[in-house]
Design an enzyme around this catalytic site. Structure first.
Site, mmCIF file in Angstrom:
data_model
loop_
_atom_site.group_PDB
_atom_site.id
_atom_site.type_symbol
_atom_site.label_atom_id
_atom_site.label_comp_id
_atom_site.label_asym_id
_atom_site.label_seq_id
_atom_site.Cartn_x
_atom_site.Cartn_y
_atom_site.Cartn_z
ATOM 1 N N TYR A 167 0.796 -1.230 0.000
ATOM 2 C CA TYR A 167 0.000 0.000 0.000
ATOM 3 C C TYR A 167 0.831 1.283 0.000
ATOM 4 C CZ TYR A 167 0.702 0.766 5.086
ATOM 5 O OH TYR A 167 1.231 1.009 6.320
ATOM 6 N N LYS A 168 2.153 1.153 0.143
ATOM 7 C CA LYS A 168 2.991 2.347 0.021
ATOM 8 C C LYS A 168 4.430 1.928 -0.275
ATOM 9 C CE LYS A 168 3.794 2.958 5.035
ATOM 10 N NZ LYS A 168 3.703 3.958 6.121
ATOM 11 N N TYR A 225 -5.843 -6.997 9.016
ATOM 12 C CA TYR A 225 -5.624 -7.261 10.446
ATOM 13 C C TYR A 225 -6.266 -8.563 10.923
ATOM 14 C CZ TYR A 225 -4.038 -2.451 11.571
ATOM 15 O OH TYR A 225 -3.347 -1.271 11.667
ATOM 16 N N GLY A 257 -4.575 5.608 14.402
ATOM 17 C CA GLY A 257 -4.842 7.001 14.068
ATOM 18 C C GLY A 257 -6.099 7.103 13.238
ATOM 19 N N ASP A 258 -6.739 8.275 13.267
ATOM 20 C CA ASP A 258 -8.019 8.414 12.563
ATOM 21 C C ASP A 258 -7.833 8.789 11.088
ATOM 22 O OD1 ASP A 258 -7.224 11.042 12.666
ATOM 23 O OD2 ASP A 258 -8.991 11.791 13.743
ATOM 24 N N GLN A 317 -6.854 2.329 2.971
ATOM 25 C CA GLN A 317 -7.078 1.551 4.202
ATOM 26 C C GLN A 317 -8.523 1.606 4.710
ATOM 27 O OE1 GLN A 317 -3.918 1.002 7.168
ATOM 28 N NE2 GLN A 317 -3.022 2.892 6.359
ATOM 29 N N THR A 370 -1.969 13.313 14.049
ATOM 30 C CA THR A 370 -1.029 14.391 14.361
ATOM 31 C C THR A 370 -0.726 15.157 13.079
ATOM 32 O OG1 THR A 370 -0.051 13.015 16.087
ATOM 33 C CG2 THR A 370 1.208 14.946 15.372
ATOM 34 N N ASP A 422 25.914 -1.377 -30.064
ATOM 35 C CA ASP A 422 25.840 -2.196 -28.843
ATOM 36 C C ASP A 422 26.779 -3.399 -28.965
ATOM 37 O OD1 ASP A 422 25.019 -3.231 -26.394
ATOM 38 O OD2 ASP A 422 23.294 -4.269 -27.259
#
Length: 435
Positions: free
Chosen positions: A49-50, A81, A96-97, A104, A128, A210
């Site tokens: 997710y990140k 979870y 955290g909210d 998520q 925060t 090449d």
């Protein structure tokens, strides 16, 4: 005799790549409710997710175990979870909210529904403001990364992800695109995991054929410019590795600047690009001689995290799966950390036939595919057939060439640049990559 007081149990899910006051605030709140168990997300869970974490699981675990508010740290191997909640049945989950929206949101609802089964509660702590792990990480990435940290990242990715996506990067600007590009599709986080330092691209951007016309020192000098502004791992295309007497210096030079892997192909003589139809006069090295190269490369590296990759050209030279398989087993025994099986067919049939047999071998090593010609093949099909790394080996080079031609023709035809603007980004968009 005093009756023993049962302490409430509290579960907190954390990535904890970079801890800040917001995390401590969550842990303080949780510890007031009872004994805190932290479900520490694995590298694999975080990368779903990140961005892939800077610190590995063990490093993050040590930090959390030494925080006074934490009673126990357990592994959470998914963003989901529910597995751990059903195992520990906590009285509270604290978070955290900031997860009420976005990727998520669904996870949050799953937590609420699961807790209801035993009357558990979700406690959400006010987010925060003006601080986040991602913001701090971005600041750190602006400063850069150490060669050791970058070098070890490929091995961590192999353990954490189903497939590692690598794309060619031939200068610092393309490196910045790889570093910063991220998309969300079907609620999944997608990004390139690293860069391919291509012999073909390094030659072409200098107007050279090449055929190893550009020496290693020139290529490594150019690569250093990419490493200066990026943090993701690099796989270096070393052609046939040159003379066996010089391999030690090449390995040490690449390790020193933080390259994660070196790919050596088992052809000898003057190089001809493998995608050319005409491979007349091109010879494959003997298994015995090529194994000596691999052994020498293996002995020369100082880090266990540096990968020596053997590239097998049997299919390119018209040989069958048995020859490729024989070589793969021998190269693996000689110390190759991964096997790149090359093909110029339009379908992946021959590499899948190879992987099916090689997966049964006790000498199996991570498999790498380069789908330049079989480009219709999905990554999910590579995974099903046992491949761990996919390299998009020349796509930025080809994209640049096409775009330059379009713009040049438009300006010449229209005798002004306005019409060409549909083919190009704004200068602000380009400059936004550069911190």
């Amino acid at each position: 005799m005093k009756k023993k007081i049962h302490k409430k149990s509290v579960y907190v899910g954390f990535a904890a790549d970079i801890l800040h006051k917001g995390h401590i605030n969550v842990l303080k709140t949780a510890s007031k409710l009872g004994e805190v168990t932290v479900g520490l997300l694995t590298d694999s869970a975080i990368s779903s997710y990140k961005k892939f974490p800077l610190l590995d699981y063990k490093q993050r675990e040590i930090v959390l175990k030494n925080i006074i508010h934490v009673k126990k740290v357990v592994k959470q191997d998914s963003l989901d979870y529910r597995k751990n909640l059903l195992r520990f049945k906590p009285d509270f989950v604290v978070h955290g909210d900031d997860w009420k929206d976005g990727i998520q949101k669904k996870v949050r609802q799953q937590v609420i529904d699961t807790l209801k089964k035993w009357s558990g509660k979700l406690i959400e702590v006010q987010y925060t403001k003006n601080i986040s792990s991602s913001q701090i990480k971005d600041k750190i990435l602006e400063i850069g990364t150490s060669p050791e940290s970058r070098l070890s990242r490929l091995r961590r990715l192999i353990k954490a992800k189903k497939i590692i996506k690598i794309i060619e990067s031939h200068n610092a600007l393309t490196g910045l695109v790889v570093e910063n590009l991220k998309i969300f599709k079907n609620k999944k986080f997608l990004e390139f995991d690293g860069m391919w330092s291509s012999s073909l691209a390094d030659s072409a951007v200098r107007g050279k054929p090449d055929n190893q016309a550009v020496d290693y020192s020139t290529r490594i000098s150019g690569l250093s410019e990419i490493l200066d502004v990026t943090t993701k791992p690099v796989i270096f295309d070393a052609d046939n590795g040159g003379r066996i007497e010089h391999i030690s210096y090449l390995v040490q030079s690449l390790e020193r600047i933080g390259v994660s892997a070196m790919v050596i192909e088992d052809k000898i003589g003057l190089k001809k690009n493998s995608l050319f139809k005409d491979q007349k006069g091109i010879k494959q090295d003997s298994i015995k001689n090529f194994c000596k190269k691999l052994i020498k490369a293996k002995q020369s590296k100082s880090s266990d995290d540096f990968f020596i990759v053997a590239r097998i050209e049997s299919f390119i030279l018209g040989k069958g799966v048995d020859d490729a398989l024989k070589r793969a087993k021998a190269y693996s025994k000689a110390g190759a950390d991964a096997i790149l099986i090359h093909s110029k067919e339009k379908k992946p049939n021959e590499i899948f036939a190879f992987s099916k047999k090689f997966q049964k071998s006790k000498y199996l090593k991570p498999l790498i595919a380069v789908p330049s010609t079989y480009s219709k093949t999905y990554e999910r099909d590579l995974v099903k057939n046992g491949f761990k790394i996919v390299i998009y080996a020349n796509h930025f080079l080809r994209a640049v060439h096409l775009a330059i031609k379009k713009v040049a023709k438009s300006i010449l035809t229209n005798q002004r640049s306005f019409e060409s603007e549909k083919y190009i980004d704004s200068i602000q968009e380009v400059l936004s990559l550069i911190k």
